[in-house]
Design an enzyme around this catalytic site. Structure first.
Site, mmCIF file in Angstrom:
data_model
loop_
_atom_site.group_PDB
_atom_site.id
_atom_site.type_symbol
_atom_site.label_atom_id
_atom_site.label_comp_id
_atom_site.label_asym_id
_atom_site.label_seq_id
_atom_site.Cartn_x
_atom_site.Cartn_y
_atom_site.Cartn_z
ATOM 1 N N TYR A 136 0.791 -1.314 -0.077
ATOM 2 C CA TYR A 136 0.043 0.078 -0.041
ATOM 3 C C TYR A 136 0.951 1.249 -0.124
ATOM 4 O O TYR A 136 1.950 1.498 0.822
ATOM 5 C CB TYR A 136 -1.092 -0.012 1.156
ATOM 6 C CG TYR A 136 -2.170 -0.935 1.112
ATOM 7 C CD1 TYR A 136 -2.267 -1.831 -0.095
ATOM 8 C CD2 TYR A 136 -2.894 -1.169 2.245
ATOM 9 C CE1 TYR A 136 -3.381 -2.569 0.183
ATOM 10 C CE2 TYR A 136 -3.743 -2.034 2.207
ATOM 11 C CZ TYR A 136 -4.029 -2.762 1.223
ATOM 12 O OH TYR A 136 -5.071 -3.554 1.048
ATOM 13 N N SER A 183 -13.917 -4.481 0.145
ATOM 14 C CA SER A 183 -14.913 -3.528 -0.812
ATOM 15 C C SER A 183 -16.304 -3.722 -0.557
ATOM 16 O O SER A 183 -17.247 -4.400 -1.433
ATOM 17 C CB SER A 183 -14.647 -4.169 -2.611
ATOM 18 O OG SER A 183 -15.355 -3.103 -3.159
ATOM 19 N N LEU A 199 -18.599 -2.012 -0.279
ATOM 20 C CA LEU A 199 -19.691 -1.197 -0.900
ATOM 21 C C LEU A 199 -19.456 -1.072 -2.404
ATOM 22 O O LEU A 199 -19.935 -0.600 -3.268
ATOM 23 C CB LEU A 199 -19.653 0.303 -0.629
ATOM 24 C CG LEU A 199 -19.657 0.839 0.847
ATOM 25 C CD1 LEU A 199 -19.807 2.233 0.952
ATOM 26 C CD2 LEU A 199 -21.125 -0.037 1.252
ATOM 27 N N GLY A 241 -16.954 -0.423 -4.647
ATOM 28 C CA GLY A 241 -16.294 0.581 -5.134
ATOM 29 C C GLY A 241 -17.270 1.866 -4.888
ATOM 30 O O GLY A 241 -17.182 2.812 -6.058
ATOM 31 N N GLY A 242 -18.292 1.854 -4.161
ATOM 32 C CA GLY A 242 -19.025 3.020 -4.036
ATOM 33 C C GLY A 242 -20.421 2.841 -4.702
ATOM 34 O O GLY A 242 -21.396 3.473 -4.628
ATOM 35 N N LEU A 243 -20.479 1.639 -5.458
ATOM 36 C CA LEU A 243 -21.876 1.402 -6.230
ATOM 37 C C LEU A 243 -23.044 1.199 -5.151
ATOM 38 O O LEU A 243 -24.171 1.404 -5.533
ATOM 39 C CB LEU A 243 -21.986 0.470 -7.078
ATOM 40 C CG LEU A 243 -20.961 0.271 -8.090
ATOM 41 C CD1 LEU A 243 -20.901 -0.874 -9.151
ATOM 42 C CD2 LEU A 243 -20.981 1.650 -9.128
ATOM 43 N N LEU A 244 -22.732 0.541 -3.921
ATOM 44 C CA LEU A 244 -23.715 0.188 -3.042
ATOM 45 C C LEU A 244 -23.745 1.448 -2.021
ATOM 46 O O LEU A 244 -24.796 1.276 -0.948
ATOM 47 C CB LEU A 244 -23.345 -0.959 -2.529
ATOM 48 C CG LEU A 244 -23.575 -2.105 -3.157
ATOM 49 C CD1 LEU A 244 -22.811 -3.413 -2.652
ATOM 50 C CD2 LEU A 244 -24.819 -2.531 -3.688
ATOM 51 N N GLY A 300 -25.119 4.528 -2.722
ATOM 52 C CA GLY A 300 -25.961 5.547 -3.044
ATOM 53 C C GLY A 300 -25.634 6.206 -4.280
ATOM 54 O O GLY A 300 -25.960 7.504 -4.509
#
Length: 323
Positions: free
Chosen positions: A53, A211, A213, A215-218, A220
């Site tokens: 990282y 992950s 969510l 990548g943010g799709l879940l 909102g």
């Protein structure tokens, strides 16, 4: 904060795991330190990182940020269950990646220096190494345990077959073997239900979803698009287009329940068998507070059934695809 045991071990960890992948590339060190301090204030004692990282020429930077935070004292290290990973290439020469005994020895010492600690609580293999035999891997890990450099061993991105092979090889050596598995797991990506979850349950591994969510799709994404808060392009836009009907139904259902979509996604994972703690990787304090809020969401059987209708899951193999 709720706590649970990591798989079959006696180690107690928070039901949320603080992911640190954004520390360095997207979150500056002072802000990262503040996020970790607030995580402790919220009762999160489980932090996850990896030697790669920071990425590219900055590989190792995230571990350094955490190490500088530990060095401030105040019980920061003592109150933290720190998990890091090895496998990724840390340089251009041979034996600077993968799971050879040589790289395991070198990688753990490098992580200990960057983290400014004398031991790693959970040392995770970031990926399966098909070229290195389990006898070599386990012998190297046994040495690290005997030296006090690591306490537990975990895996990440393993298949169910890999978990089985690892555990049977460890059993033959009278070694504890794997205690956890980090996998991609969320409402949109449920393929680990086929074989990884059954293997984890059978062998007593705690599952740590990454992950959560997707990548943010879940989180909102459609509402944020309408409000102009988020713009999607490239692969993200393709994913939204592919799942738009599901996402619309999901966001409508979250509104019906009176919760944020991201809160529902995390709360759902906490109901899944063998799941210990989803990894939340905040870039900001607001994102951390939002993740903690999900712990207050209770989903009844009717809500869980509706989520299964929107995002169909898998039965364990082979019944999912055969009789």
């Amino acid at each position: 904060m709720e706590y649970t045991h990591l798989g079959r071990t006696g180690l107690r960890v928070s039901r949320l795991c603080l992911g640190t992948m954004n520390f360095g590339p997207h979150t500056e060190e002072p802000d990262a330190h503040q996020i970790m301090d607030v995580a402790h204030e919220q009762g999160i004692n489980f932090f996850d990182t990896a030697n790669v990282y920071g990425w590219a020429e900055n590989r190792g930077r995230t571990e350094e940020i955490i190490g500088n935070w530990f060095a401030q004292g105040g019980g920061r290290r003592e109150r933290t269950v720190i998990a890091t990973k090895l496998y990724g290439e840390m340089g251009a020469w041979p034996n600077e990646g993968k799971l050879s005994a040589l790289n395991i020895r070198r990688a753990v010492d490098a992580s200990l220096r960057r983290l400014q600690t004398d031991h790693i609580d959970i040392y995770q293999m970031h990926h399966i190494d098909r070229a290195t035999p389990w006898e070599e891997i386990w012998q190297a890990m046994e040495v690290l345990v005997a030296q006090g450099k690591i306490i537990y061993v975990g895996s990440s991105n393993f298949a169910g077959w890999h978990i089985a092979r690892a555990q049977e090889a460890a059993k033959a050596r009278n070694f504890l073997g794997l205690t956890s598995e980090q996998s991609l797991y969320n409402l949109l990506e449920r393929s680990i239900e086929l074989e990884v979850l059954p293997a984890a349950e059978h062998y007593g591994l705690g599952v740590i979803p990454w992950s959560p969510l997707h990548g943010g799709l879940l989180g909102g994404v459609l509402r944020k698009e309408r409000e102009g808060v988020r713009r999607t392009s490239g692969r993200a836009a393709d994913a939204v287009g592919k799942h738009r009907e599901q996402l619309e139904a999901y966001e409508d259902f979250a509104a019906e329940l009176g919760h944020e979509p991201g809160d529902i996604a995390l709360a759902w994972l906490l109901t899944r068998p063998a799941v210990t703690a989803p990894i939340v990787g905040p870039r900001t304090l607001d994102q951390l507070h939002a993740a903690v809020r999900a712990l207050d969401v209770q989903l009844d059987q009717k809500a869980l059934a509706r989520l299964d209708e929107i995002f169909p899951g898998h039965r364990p193999a082979p019944e999912d695809y055969a009789w």
